[in-house]
Write a protein that holds these residues in place. Sequence first.
Motif, PDB file in Angstrom:
ATOM      1  N   MET A 125      -2.241  -0.577  -4.470  1.00 52.28           N
ATOM      2  CA  MET A 125      -1.356   0.078  -5.133  1.00 52.28           C
ATOM      3  C   MET A 125      -0.799   1.296  -4.973  1.00 52.28           C
ATOM      4  O   MET A 125      -1.082   2.790  -4.528  1.00 52.28           O
ATOM      5  N   MET A 126       0.483   1.606  -5.225  1.00 52.21           N
ATOM      6  CA  MET A 126       1.659   2.644  -4.786  1.00 52.21           C
ATOM      7  C   MET A 126       2.804   2.533  -6.220  1.00 52.21           C
ATOM      8  O   MET A 126       3.215   1.778  -5.813  1.00 52.21           O
ATOM      9  N   LEU A 127       2.855   3.924  -6.680  1.00 55.18           N
ATOM     10  CA  LEU A 127       4.511   3.944  -7.326  1.00 55.18           C
ATOM     11  C   LEU A 127       5.679   4.081  -6.327  1.00 55.18           C
ATOM     12  O   LEU A 127       5.293   4.997  -5.451  1.00 55.18           O
ATOM     13  N   VAL A 128       6.448   2.860  -5.919  1.00 52.62           N
ATOM     14  CA  VAL A 128       7.962   3.257  -5.945  1.00 52.62           C
ATOM     15  C   VAL A 128       9.284   3.646  -7.043  1.00 52.62           C
ATOM     16  O   VAL A 128       8.704   3.754  -7.965  1.00 52.62           O
ATOM     17  N   ALA A 129       9.609   4.652  -6.351  1.00 49.02           N
ATOM     18  CA  ALA A 129      10.340   5.210  -7.399  1.00 49.02           C
ATOM     19  C   ALA A 129      11.855   4.026  -7.839  1.00 49.02           C
ATOM     20  O   ALA A 129      12.937   4.169  -7.227  1.00 49.02           O
ATOM     21  N   GLN A 130      12.269   3.098  -8.237  1.00 51.51           N
ATOM     22  CA  GLN A 130      13.144   2.223  -8.356  1.00 51.51           C
ATOM     23  C   GLN A 130      12.517   1.091  -9.263  1.00 51.51           C
ATOM     24  O   GLN A 130      11.251   1.308 -10.139  1.00 51.51           O
ATOM     25  N   ALA A 131      13.616   0.391 -10.423  1.00 52.40           N
ATOM     26  CA  ALA A 131      13.172  -0.003 -11.228  1.00 52.40           C
ATOM     27  C   ALA A 131      13.049  -1.450 -11.112  1.00 52.40           C
ATOM     28  O   ALA A 131      14.111  -2.207 -10.775  1.00 52.40           O
ATOM     29  N   ILE A 132      11.981  -1.845 -11.163  1.00 51.30           N
ATOM     30  CA  ILE A 132      11.520  -3.513 -10.926  1.00 51.30           C
ATOM     31  C   ILE A 132      11.280  -4.487 -11.947  1.00 51.30           C
ATOM     32  O   ILE A 132      10.350  -3.494 -13.018  1.00 51.30           O
ATOM     33  N   PRO A 133      12.585  -5.043 -12.285  1.00 53.86           N
ATOM     34  CA  PRO A 133      11.849  -5.679 -13.822  1.00 53.86           C
ATOM     35  C   PRO A 133      11.092  -6.201 -14.067  1.00 53.86           C
ATOM     36  O   PRO A 133      10.314  -6.956 -12.799  1.00 53.86           O
ATOM     37  N   GLY A 134      10.037  -5.781 -15.119  1.00 51.66           N
ATOM     38  CA  GLY A 134       8.605  -6.622 -15.145  1.00 51.66           C
ATOM     39  C   GLY A 134       7.193  -6.019 -14.844  1.00 51.66           C
ATOM     40  O   GLY A 134       6.746  -6.176 -14.588  1.00 51.66           O
ATOM     41  N   ALA A 135       7.952  -4.920 -13.366  1.00 55.87           N
ATOM     42  CA  ALA A 135       6.445  -4.550 -13.415  1.00 55.87           C
ATOM     43  C   ALA A 135       6.378  -3.177 -13.855  1.00 55.87           C
ATOM     44  O   ALA A 135       6.576  -2.820 -14.454  1.00 55.87           O
ATOM     45  N   LEU A 136       5.006  -2.950 -13.438  1.00 54.51           N
ATOM     46  CA  LEU A 136       3.819  -2.061 -14.015  1.00 54.51           C
ATOM     47  C   LEU A 136       4.682  -0.932 -13.896  1.00 54.51           C
ATOM     48  O   LEU A 136       4.827  -0.429 -12.940  1.00 54.51           O
TER      49      LEU A 136
END
Length: 142
Positions: free
Chosen positions: A36-47
């Motif tokens: 897993m990795m973090l992306v600089a984006q607001a994805i609805p429902g994503a942790l």
Amino acid sequence: MKSLLLLVVFPFAAQADSLVATRTLRAETILAPADMMLVAQAIPGALEDPSLALGQEARVTLYAGRPIRAADIGPPAIVDRNQIVALHYAGGGLSILTEGRALARGGVGDVIRVMNLASRSTVSGRIGAGGEVSVGAMGAMP
């Protein structure tokens, strides 16, 4: 003289990080940091916090680059389908311990259906830390 308060609202949403899978992960895979990795984006429902997913089991296939949602993961299964489990009922001063057959996989805290081997009846119960399934007043309550 009266003062005027001017409020400016920008149409831009605040940016938040979202957790995505780095590769395609089959269901029943235990998530590791490399998965897993973090992306600089607001994805609805994503942790948004990787520590919430680390060590959890994928309940569905997670595809590379797609968000990891809370409903897609859960505690690692300690009970497999068709496994013989201890079935425990406690309530009203009565305690019964018998064997049952798990009708689903599950991890600690999951509610699964179990067939009582003595009576052949099917009950729902909550999986305990030792793999036992508790039914009754305290066991199957969500």
